[in-house]
Structures are given as C-alpha cells and as structure tokens.
Design a protein around this motif. Structure first.
Motif, PDB file in Angstrom:
ATOM      1  N   LEU A 271       0.834  -1.207   0.000  1.00 20.99           N
ATOM      2  CA  LEU A 271       0.000   0.000   0.000  1.00 20.99           C
ATOM      3  C   LEU A 271       0.868   1.257   0.000  1.00 20.99           C
ATOM      4  CD1 LEU A 271      -2.833   1.236   0.107  1.00 20.99           C
ATOM      5  CD2 LEU A 271      -2.700   1.127   2.601  1.00 20.99           C
ATOM      6  N   SER A 272       1.970   1.233   0.744  1.00 18.54           N
ATOM      7  CA  SER A 272       2.880   2.376   0.783  1.00 18.54           C
ATOM      8  C   SER A 272       3.431   2.668  -0.610  1.00 18.54           C
ATOM      9  CB  SER A 272       4.037   2.099   1.744  1.00 18.54           C
ATOM     10  OG  SER A 272       3.574   1.918   3.056  1.00 18.54           O
ATOM     11  N   PHE A 273       3.786   1.606  -1.321  1.00 20.58           N
ATOM     12  CA  PHE A 273       4.300   1.761  -2.682  1.00 20.58           C
ATOM     13  C   PHE A 273       3.255   2.407  -3.588  1.00 20.58           C
ATOM     14  CE2 PHE A 273       4.842   0.236  -7.025  1.00 20.58           C
ATOM     15  CZ  PHE A 273       6.167   0.542  -7.266  1.00 20.58           C
ATOM     16  N   VAL A 274       2.024   1.936  -3.495  1.00 16.69           N
ATOM     17  CA  VAL A 274       0.942   2.467  -4.326  1.00 16.69           C
ATOM     18  C   VAL A 274       0.680   3.937  -4.007  1.00 16.69           C
ATOM     19  CG1 VAL A 274      -1.536   2.312  -4.818  1.00 16.69           C
ATOM     20  CG2 VAL A 274      -0.167   0.224  -4.659  1.00 16.69           C
ATOM     21  N   ILE A 275       0.601   4.273  -2.723  1.00 15.60           N
ATOM     22  CA  ILE A 275       0.279   5.638  -2.317  1.00 15.60           C
ATOM     23  C   ILE A 275       1.372   6.627  -2.727  1.00 15.60           C
ATOM     24  CG2 ILE A 275      -0.094   7.166  -0.347  1.00 15.60           C
ATOM     25  CD1 ILE A 275      -2.491   5.420  -0.988  1.00 15.60           C
ATOM     26  N   VAL A 276       2.637   6.272  -2.477  1.00 13.05           N
ATOM     27  CA  VAL A 276       3.734   7.170  -2.844  1.00 13.05           C
ATOM     28  C   VAL A 276       3.792   7.349  -4.363  1.00 13.05           C
ATOM     29  CG1 VAL A 276       6.237   7.461  -2.867  1.00 13.05           C
ATOM     30  CG2 VAL A 276       5.090   6.695  -0.789  1.00 13.05           C
ATOM     31  N   THR A 277       3.595   6.265  -5.085  1.00 10.69           N
ATOM     32  CA  THR A 277       3.575   6.342  -6.553  1.00 10.69           C
ATOM     33  C   THR A 277       2.476   7.284  -7.028  1.00 10.69           C
ATOM     34  OG1 THR A 277       4.423   4.079  -6.760  1.00 10.69           O
ATOM     35  CG2 THR A 277       3.340   5.021  -8.691  1.00 10.69           C
ATOM     36  N   ARG A 278       1.307   7.169  -6.407  1.00 17.02           N
ATOM     37  CA  ARG A 278       0.176   8.016  -6.795  1.00 17.02           C
ATOM     38  C   ARG A 278       0.439   9.484  -6.461  1.00 17.02           C
ATOM     39  NH1 ARG A 278      -5.558   6.021  -4.782  1.00 17.02           N
ATOM     40  NH2 ARG A 278      -4.949   6.932  -2.784  1.00 17.02           N
ATOM     41  N   LEU A 279       1.031   9.742  -5.312  1.00 19.96           N
ATOM     42  CA  LEU A 279       1.320  11.124  -4.927  1.00 19.96           C
ATOM     43  C   LEU A 279       2.325  11.779  -5.871  1.00 19.96           C
ATOM     44  CD1 LEU A 279       1.529  10.787  -1.031  1.00 19.96           C
ATOM     45  CD2 LEU A 279      -0.231  12.000  -2.331  1.00 19.96           C
ATOM     46  N   LEU A 280       3.297  10.987  -6.329  1.00 20.09           N
ATOM     47  CA  LEU A 280       4.336  11.534  -7.204  1.00 20.09           C
ATOM     48  C   LEU A 280       3.864  11.748  -8.637  1.00 20.09           C
ATOM     49  CD1 LEU A 280       7.517   9.640  -5.943  1.00 20.09           C
ATOM     50  CD2 LEU A 280       6.796  11.977  -5.441  1.00 20.09           C
ATOM     51  N   ASN A 281       2.602  11.394  -8.925  1.00 15.89           N
ATOM     52  CA  ASN A 281       2.045  11.685 -10.246  1.00 15.89           C
ATOM     53  C   ASN A 281       1.763  13.178 -10.417  1.00 15.89           C
ATOM     54  OD1 ASN A 281       2.073   9.045 -11.179  1.00 15.89           O
ATOM     55  ND2 ASN A 281       0.036   8.587 -10.375  1.00 15.89           N
ATOM     56  N   GLY A 282       1.701  13.901  -9.291  1.00 21.06           N
ATOM     57  CA  GLY A 282       1.549  15.355  -9.337  1.00 21.06           C
ATOM     58  C   GLY A 282       0.111  15.818  -9.464  1.00 21.06           C
ATOM     59  N   ASN A 283      -0.052  17.134  -9.602  1.00 19.37           N
ATOM     60  CA  ASN A 283      -1.359  17.779  -9.780  1.00 19.37           C
ATOM     61  C   ASN A 283      -2.313  17.569  -8.611  1.00 19.37           C
ATOM     62  OD1 ASN A 283      -0.735  18.847 -12.383  1.00 19.37           O
ATOM     63  ND2 ASN A 283      -1.156  16.839 -13.287  1.00 19.37           N
ATOM     64  N   HIS A 284      -1.782  17.531  -7.401  1.00 13.02           N
ATOM     65  CA  HIS A 284      -2.631  17.374  -6.222  1.00 13.02           C
ATOM     66  C   HIS A 284      -2.959  18.748  -5.642  1.00 13.02           C
ATOM     67  CE1 HIS A 284      -2.248  12.992  -5.979  1.00 13.02           C
ATOM     68  NE2 HIS A 284      -0.992  13.169  -6.347  1.00 13.02           N
ATOM     69  N   GLU A 285      -4.193  18.891  -5.184  1.00 10.00           N
ATOM     70  CA  GLU A 285      -4.641  20.146  -4.599  1.00 10.00           C
ATOM     71  C   GLU A 285      -3.980  20.360  -3.234  1.00 10.00           C
ATOM     72  OE1 GLU A 285      -6.601  22.439  -5.893  1.00 10.00           O
ATOM     73  OE2 GLU A 285      -6.892  21.317  -7.765  1.00 10.00           O
ATOM     74  N   PRO A 286      -3.575  21.609  -2.934  1.00 11.83           N
ATOM     75  CA  PRO A 286      -2.975  21.886  -1.615  1.00 11.83           C
ATOM     76  C   PRO A 286      -3.908  21.537  -0.467  1.00 11.83           C
ATOM     77  CG  PRO A 286      -2.575  23.706  -3.133  1.00 11.83           C
ATOM     78  CD  PRO A 286      -3.527  22.781  -3.820  1.00 11.83           C
ATOM     79  N   GLY A 287      -5.205  21.661  -0.691  1.00  8.24           N
ATOM     80  CA  GLY A 287      -6.174  21.341   0.359  1.00  8.24           C
ATOM     81  C   GLY A 287      -6.245  19.871   0.698  1.00  8.24           C
ATOM     82  N   HIS A 288      -5.671  19.036  -0.158  1.00  7.12           N
ATOM     83  CA  HIS A 288      -5.663  17.594   0.086  1.00  7.12           C
ATOM     84  C   HIS A 288      -4.500  17.159   0.978  1.00  7.12           C
ATOM     85  CE1 HIS A 288      -8.052  17.059  -3.917  1.00  7.12           C
ATOM     86  NE2 HIS A 288      -8.829  17.396  -2.901  1.00  7.12           N
ATOM     87  N   VAL A 289      -3.663  18.118   1.354  1.00  7.18           N
ATOM     88  CA  VAL A 289      -2.560  17.816   2.282  1.00  7.18           C
ATOM     89  C   VAL A 289      -3.130  17.845   3.695  1.00  7.18           C
ATOM     90  CG1 VAL A 289      -0.323  18.558   3.151  1.00  7.18           C
ATOM     91  CG2 VAL A 289      -0.861  18.813   0.718  1.00  7.18           C
ATOM     92  N   VAL A 290      -3.413  16.666   4.234  1.00  6.68           N
ATOM     93  CA  VAL A 290      -4.063  16.525   5.540  1.00  6.68           C
ATOM     94  C   VAL A 290      -3.299  15.509   6.381  1.00  6.68           C
ATOM     95  CG1 VAL A 290      -6.359  17.177   4.696  1.00  6.68           C
ATOM     96  CG2 VAL A 290      -5.620  14.773   4.582  1.00  6.68           C
TER      97      VAL A 290
END
Length: 327
Positions: free
Chosen positions: A129-148
């Motif tokens: 799961l850690s691998f999947v999540i980090v990979t997804r985050l590094l795809n970019g284009n995430h909203e600043p409000g999603h940093v929680v």
C-alpha cells in the motif's frame, strides 16, 4: 411478518454501502490500548485480564468490519474503487493494514505461529500500500487542500512493522524492520513538513477532519516505539521523539476536543495516536526511574481508556439509531 420486520430493521440501521473506511481506525485504537494495558501489567501490576479482554474486542471488531467491508466491495465495487482513488479517503485504507499488524501481538498471546503469520501478512500489505500511495502522490497535480494529517497513515504506518516485529524470530525480520523504519521515518519528515505548512498558511481543517489532527503525534510516538524495539535501548534520539510527541499532544488536545466538533466515525482518528502515546509513555517510564514519567503514563493510559470507551459506546449508539450507515 418476520421477514418484513428484518427488512425494516436493516433499513433503520442503514446500508453497508455507507460503511466508512475510517472505522478501521477503531481496531487500531483498541489494539493499541490492549498493548498499553499489557505494559501496565509490568509497571503497575494491573491484571492481565484487562489487556486480554480489550484484545478480544479488537479482534471481534476487526472481523465484523472486515466482513462488512468485503460485502460492500462485492455489492458496491465502484463505491470502494472511488474511495480508494479519493485524494483524502484513500489514505484511510492504511488503517486496515496497520490493524492487521497491531493484531499480530494480540493474537500472538494465544498462538505464537498465528501472530507471526498475521505479522507477515500485515507487513506485506503495508509495504504494498505504501508503494501504491507514494507512486500516486508523485504523479503530481494534487490540490494543496488535500494535504491533511491522514496522509501519514498508509506510508508512515510502516513504522508499525518495527513496533510489532521486534521479537520476530525470522532471519530476515531485522532487515525488514530496518526497511520499515527507513521508509516511515524519511516519509514522516517530508509529510509532517507539508502538513505543518498547510495548517499554518491555509484555512483550518473542516470540522469533520479536525480529530485527525492528533495523527500528527503518531510518527513521533510510533517512531519511538519502533526505534527502541530495533536498537533495544532508549537513547537521547528516542527521548527526543517521545517528548516532542508529548508536546504536540498537549498543543493539539485543546484544538481537537471541542464541543463544537460533531461526533462521527472520523473521531476514531484520535484513538491510535493516543494509544501510541500511552505505550511510549509506559515504556519510557519502565526504563527511566522517574515519578513524573510514571504519573504521566498513568494519566495518559486512563485518558485514552476513557476516550476509547466513549467512542465505542457512541459509535454503537449511532449504528442502532441509523446515523452511522446512512448517506
């Protein structure tokens, strides 16, 4: 007539399609509380029965939630897929893998082999799961409000591998614990910095996410537990982790526990961080002969026990009132 009554009861309780994924955080909190009371046996001489019964409750809750969420997956696969892809809700799938890890020492009390098998499963799922999540985050284009704060759950949760795997007899367990500390520790530095920046420079978290602020203490207290398990001692670095986590708990406590924040499943986010603080305080107090640390550990243990009891009772009440599983 009985069939009609059953259908009516199901309608009144709600539908499994609305089962929130973050309810698995309850298993994390209850399991952590069981481990804390187990340590309290050594420090305060309390009955081991308390830890055992709390552990049984954790196992039962996990079984019920697992069956329910698997049913949701089978009946409403698109809803589960959307939750996993959601930029905030997706992080709470880490509560499932961490729950499995935390249940391994609980089950290990009754079956050493069973506990080891559960730990291996939890370790593999947590790393995947850690691998999947980090990979997804590094795809970019995430909203600043999603940093929680919930961002910390799936990846920094790898620290729990070392917390629960310190006594594993496998030849490869040492390196696996080191890997988990490396991943969880470095990612914690990055994510905590991002989250602090978001909390300082942007609008406060919505009321529904406010309880998750306490997740910010988890990397330090879980890091303390994992690190001390690995090095088999409490050194100055470990002390720094513990005391900063304690400081953050005092700061965040008054921001989270407010009457203005409505009760919901999201409140279970406070359970495991508080249980981790309790375990860390008890472990520290057993090593450092200080009446102040012993007092702190007793207060934190009593507080987390009270909070989790209230959360459990109110969640059951919400369920049967039909407010927990409704859209």
């Amino acid at each position: 007539m009985q069939t009609m009554a059953t259908v009516q009861k199901q309608k009144s309780i709600g539908s499994v399609q609305f089962l929130p994924i973050n309810l698995f955080a309850s298993v994390m909190g209850i399991s952590g509380l069981s481990l804390a009371w187990k340590q309290a046996c050594m420090l305060f001489g309390t009955s081991p029965v308390i830890a055992e019964w709390i552990g049984i409750v954790a196992v039962l809750v996990f079984i019920v939630l697992s069956i329910s969420y698997l049913s949701k997956w089978v009946l409403y696969p698109q809803i589960v897929k959307n939750e996993f892809a959601h930029p905030i809700l997706g992080h709470f799938f880490g509560t499932i893998t961490i729950s499995i890890l935390l249940l391994s020492p609980v089950i290990g009390t009754y079956s050493q082999i069973g506990g080891q098998i559960i730990w291996i499963i939890g370790t593999l799922l947590t790393l995947a799961l850690s691998f999947v999540i980090v990979t997804r985050l590094l795809n970019g284009n995430h909203e600043p409000g999603h940093v929680v704060p919930a961002m910390l759950i799936p990846v920094v949760g790898t620290l729990n591998i070392a917390v629960t795997g310190g006594t594993m007899p496998f030849a490869w367990a040492h390196e696996m614990n080191l890997i988990s500390l490396a991943i969880g520790g470095i990612v914690a530095l990055i994510f905590v910095s991002l989250i602090f920046s978001r909390l300082i420079h942007q609008a406060p978290l919505p009321a529904g996410l406010t309880p998750s602020l306490l997740i910010l203490i988890a990397p330090f207290e879980v890091g303390f537990l994992g690190y001390t398990n690995f090095v088999q001692r409490i050194d100055p670095f470990a002390s720094i982790l513990f005391y900063f986590g304690l400081f953050m708990f005092l700061v965040l406590f008054f921001k989270v526990f407010k009457k203005s924040i409505p009760f919901g499943a999201s409140w279970w986010a406070v359970g495991f961080p508080m249980a981790a603080l309790s375990n860390a305080a008890l472990k520290y107090a057993m090593v450092v002969d200080s009446w102040l640390l012993i007092a702190i550990s007793a207060i934190v243990l009593a507080l987390v026990s009270l909070v989790l009891a209230i959360l459990f009772i109110r969640t059951i009440s919400m369920l049967f009132k039909g407010n927990l599983l409704k859209g």
